[in-house]
Write a protein that holds these residues in place. Structure first.
Motif, PDB file in Angstrom:
ATOM      1  N   LEU A  60       0.830  -1.209   0.000  1.00  0.00           N
ATOM      2  CA  LEU A  60       0.000   0.000   0.000  1.00  0.00           C
ATOM      3  C   LEU A  60       0.863   1.257   0.000  1.00  0.00           C
ATOM      4  CD1 LEU A  60      -2.714  -1.125   2.579  1.00  0.00           C
ATOM      5  CD2 LEU A  60      -3.114  -0.649   0.144  1.00  0.00           C
ATOM      6  N   SER A  61       1.914   1.254   0.794  1.00  0.00           N
ATOM      7  CA  SER A  61       2.829   2.386   0.857  1.00  0.00           C
ATOM      8  C   SER A  61       3.440   2.679  -0.510  1.00  0.00           C
ATOM      9  CB  SER A  61       3.944   2.114   1.875  1.00  0.00           C
ATOM     10  OG  SER A  61       4.907   3.145   1.882  1.00  0.00           O
ATOM     11  N   ARG A  62       3.660   1.619  -1.284  1.00  0.00           N
ATOM     12  CA  ARG A  62       4.304   1.766  -2.594  1.00  0.00           C
ATOM     13  C   ARG A  62       3.296   1.904  -3.737  1.00  0.00           C
ATOM     14  NH1 ARG A  62       9.914  -0.414  -2.837  1.00  0.00           N
ATOM     15  NH2 ARG A  62      10.638  -0.705  -0.698  1.00  0.00           N
ATOM     16  N   GLY A  63       2.008   2.090  -3.414  1.00  0.00           N
ATOM     17  CA  GLY A  63       1.038   2.422  -4.456  1.00  0.00           C
ATOM     18  C   GLY A  63       0.036   1.360  -4.839  1.00  0.00           C
ATOM     19  N   ALA A  64      -0.020   0.234  -4.113  1.00  0.00           N
ATOM     20  CA  ALA A  64      -1.037  -0.778  -4.422  1.00  0.00           C
ATOM     21  C   ALA A  64      -2.433  -0.184  -4.233  1.00  0.00           C
ATOM     22  CB  ALA A  64      -0.865  -1.998  -3.522  1.00  0.00           C
ATOM     23  N   ALA A  65      -3.377  -0.610  -5.061  1.00  0.00           N
ATOM     24  CA  ALA A  65      -4.750  -0.102  -4.963  1.00  0.00           C
ATOM     25  C   ALA A  65      -5.468  -0.669  -3.754  1.00  0.00           C
ATOM     26  CB  ALA A  65      -5.521  -0.438  -6.236  1.00  0.00           C
ATOM     27  N   SER A  66      -5.233  -1.943  -3.453  1.00  0.00           N
ATOM     28  CA  SER A  66      -5.912  -2.585  -2.322  1.00  0.00           C
ATOM     29  C   SER A  66      -5.143  -3.822  -1.893  1.00  0.00           C
ATOM     30  CB  SER A  66      -7.346  -2.976  -2.702  1.00  0.00           C
ATOM     31  OG  SER A  66      -7.335  -3.958  -3.724  1.00  0.00           O
ATOM     32  N   VAL A  67      -5.402  -4.225  -0.645  1.00  0.00           N
ATOM     33  CA  VAL A  67      -4.776  -5.441  -0.104  1.00  0.00           C
ATOM     34  C   VAL A  67      -5.817  -6.231   0.673  1.00  0.00           C
ATOM     35  CG1 VAL A  67      -3.031  -6.390   1.469  1.00  0.00           C
ATOM     36  CG2 VAL A  67      -2.472  -4.390   0.084  1.00  0.00           C
ATOM     37  N   LEU A  68      -5.836  -7.536   0.454  1.00  0.00           N
ATOM     38  CA  LEU A  68      -6.603  -8.448   1.295  1.00  0.00           C
ATOM     39  C   LEU A  68      -5.599  -9.222   2.133  1.00  0.00           C
ATOM     40  CD1 LEU A  68      -9.207  -9.820   2.241  1.00  0.00           C
ATOM     41  CD2 LEU A  68      -8.951 -11.421   0.317  1.00  0.00           C
ATOM     42  N   PHE A  69      -5.662  -9.009   3.455  1.00  0.00           N
ATOM     43  CA  PHE A  69      -4.793  -9.698   4.403  1.00  0.00           C
ATOM     44  C   PHE A  69      -5.488 -10.979   4.853  1.00  0.00           C
ATOM     45  CE2 PHE A  69      -3.884  -5.174   4.838  1.00  0.00           C
ATOM     46  CZ  PHE A  69      -2.500  -5.121   4.851  1.00  0.00           C
ATOM     47  N   VAL A  70      -4.762 -12.094   4.856  1.00  0.00           N
ATOM     48  CA  VAL A  70      -5.343 -13.373   5.259  1.00  0.00           C
ATOM     49  C   VAL A  70      -4.452 -14.015   6.314  1.00  0.00           C
ATOM     50  CG1 VAL A  70      -6.105 -15.655   4.481  1.00  0.00           C
ATOM     51  CG2 VAL A  70      -6.297 -13.687   2.941  1.00  0.00           C
ATOM     52  N   ASP A  71      -5.044 -14.341   7.459  1.00  0.00           N
ATOM     53  CA  ASP A  71      -4.312 -15.023   8.519  1.00  0.00           C
ATOM     54  C   ASP A  71      -5.336 -15.667   9.443  1.00  0.00           C
ATOM     55  OD1 ASP A  71      -1.130 -14.612   9.567  1.00  0.00           O
ATOM     56  OD2 ASP A  71      -2.544 -15.431  11.036  1.00  0.00           O
ATOM     57  N   GLN A  72      -4.927 -16.713  10.141  1.00  0.00           N
ATOM     58  CA  GLN A  72      -5.832 -17.392  11.073  1.00  0.00           C
ATOM     59  C   GLN A  72      -5.831 -16.757  12.456  1.00  0.00           C
ATOM     60  OE1 GLN A  72      -4.726 -21.298  12.337  1.00  0.00           O
ATOM     61  NE2 GLN A  72      -2.601 -20.744  12.705  1.00  0.00           N
ATOM     62  N   SER A  73      -4.792 -15.999  12.779  1.00  0.00           N
ATOM     63  CA  SER A  73      -4.544 -15.557  14.141  1.00  0.00           C
ATOM     64  C   SER A  73      -5.276 -14.266  14.505  1.00  0.00           C
ATOM     65  CB  SER A  73      -3.032 -15.354  14.318  1.00  0.00           C
ATOM     66  OG  SER A  73      -2.750 -14.516  15.398  1.00  0.00           O
ATOM     67  N   PRO A  74      -6.026 -14.277  15.614  1.00  0.00           N
ATOM     68  CA  PRO A  74      -6.628 -13.021  16.086  1.00  0.00           C
ATOM     69  C   PRO A  74      -5.565 -11.972  16.398  1.00  0.00           C
ATOM     70  CG  PRO A  74      -7.584 -14.907  17.237  1.00  0.00           C
ATOM     71  CD  PRO A  74      -6.423 -15.423  16.435  1.00  0.00           C
ATOM     72  N   GLU A  75      -4.390 -12.418  16.892  1.00  0.00           N
ATOM     73  CA  GLU A  75      -3.302 -11.471  17.159  1.00  0.00           C
ATOM     74  C   GLU A  75      -2.879 -10.782  15.864  1.00  0.00           C
ATOM     75  OE1 GLU A  75       1.245 -11.162  18.983  1.00  0.00           O
ATOM     76  OE2 GLU A  75       0.433 -13.136  18.494  1.00  0.00           O
ATOM     77  N   ALA A  76      -2.818 -11.538  14.767  1.00  0.00           N
ATOM     78  CA  ALA A  76      -2.461 -10.958  13.475  1.00  0.00           C
ATOM     79  C   ALA A  76      -3.474  -9.904  13.059  1.00  0.00           C
ATOM     80  CB  ALA A  76      -2.362 -12.049  12.409  1.00  0.00           C
ATOM     81  N   GLY A  77      -4.761 -10.192  13.222  1.00  0.00           N
ATOM     82  CA  GLY A  77      -5.797  -9.221  12.878  1.00  0.00           C
ATOM     83  C   GLY A  77      -5.615  -7.911  13.632  1.00  0.00           C
ATOM     84  N   ARG A  78      -5.316  -8.008  14.928  1.00  0.00           N
ATOM     85  CA  ARG A  78      -5.102  -6.801  15.745  1.00  0.00           C
ATOM     86  C   ARG A  78      -3.846  -6.050  15.317  1.00  0.00           C
ATOM     87  NH1 ARG A  78      -6.939 -10.526  19.613  1.00  0.00           N
ATOM     88  NH2 ARG A  78      -4.805 -11.004  20.281  1.00  0.00           N
TER      89      ARG A  78
END
Length: 195
Positions: A60-78
């Motif tokens: 995103l910092s380098r100009g991506a239009a959008s990102v979908l983050f995928v992870d199982q961990s609630p800690e990762a989400g936070r």
């Protein structure tokens, strides 16, 4: 751990408290984005095994239009939410909670791809040496969520041997940085015959 380029360059990222998340080091992340270069601007990015979100936030910092983050961990989400707030003013980003180690398919990601278009770049950083990379590569290919000219980058331990191809994905490059390896896969679709 900091963003290495783009509008958020130098911004510090929150680190995980537990040992369950292993962030990609700054040097490897910078090398990865130097390699994919011009492909980032305006792209739709899929960050698999997202952890702290460092890779997707760097995109995103380098100009991506959008990102979908995928992870199982609630800690990762936070962590991803915290790091997005610290680095990107109005991110076009979403988080999907999905256990890629046990999930038999990527249906939730197919829904996202159907809504906004296929992903131009998918980056996966599975736990090292757990035999997940090849399996998830096959799942991404089967789900048909990658753009025709898309690219998948796999980060794994340098000792791992990934195949030259996985279904219709072909290995086009492989780099090593210390203990880390980066593998670059692209769709190997045959061109339609001219009539």
């Amino acid at each position: 751990m900091r963003i290495t380029g783009g509008s958020a360059r130098g911004r510090k990222l929150a680190s995980p408290r537990s040992g369950q998340i292993r962030p990609t080091c700054d040097r490897v992340r910078e090398a990865l984005f130097n390699i994919v270069g011009q492909r980032i601007a305006g792209s739709r990015v899929l960050d698999l095994f997202a952890g702290t979100g460092a890779i997707g936030i760097e995109a995103l910092s380098r100009g991506a239009a959008s990102v979908l983050f995928v992870d199982q961990s609630p800690e990762a989400g936070r962590l991803i939410e915290t790091n997005l707030r610290a680095c990107i003013a109005r991110p076009r980003a979403a988080f999907a909670a999905l256990n890629l180690a046990t999930s038999p398919h990527l249906h939730p990601l197919q829904t996202a791809a159907a809504a906004d278009g296929r992903f131009d770049l998918a980056i996966m950083d599975p736990p090292y040496q757990k035999n997940l990379a090849q399996r998830v590569l096959a799942m991404v290919e089967e789900a048909d969520i990658l753009a025709e000219d898309g690219l998948i980058v796999v980060e794994e331990h340098r000792s791992v041997a990934l195949p030259e191809s996985v279904a219709s994905l072909a290995l086009i490059d492989h780099r090593r940085y210390g203990e880390t390896g980066l593998w670059f896969f692209a769709p190997n679709r045959p061109h339609a015959a001219h009539e």
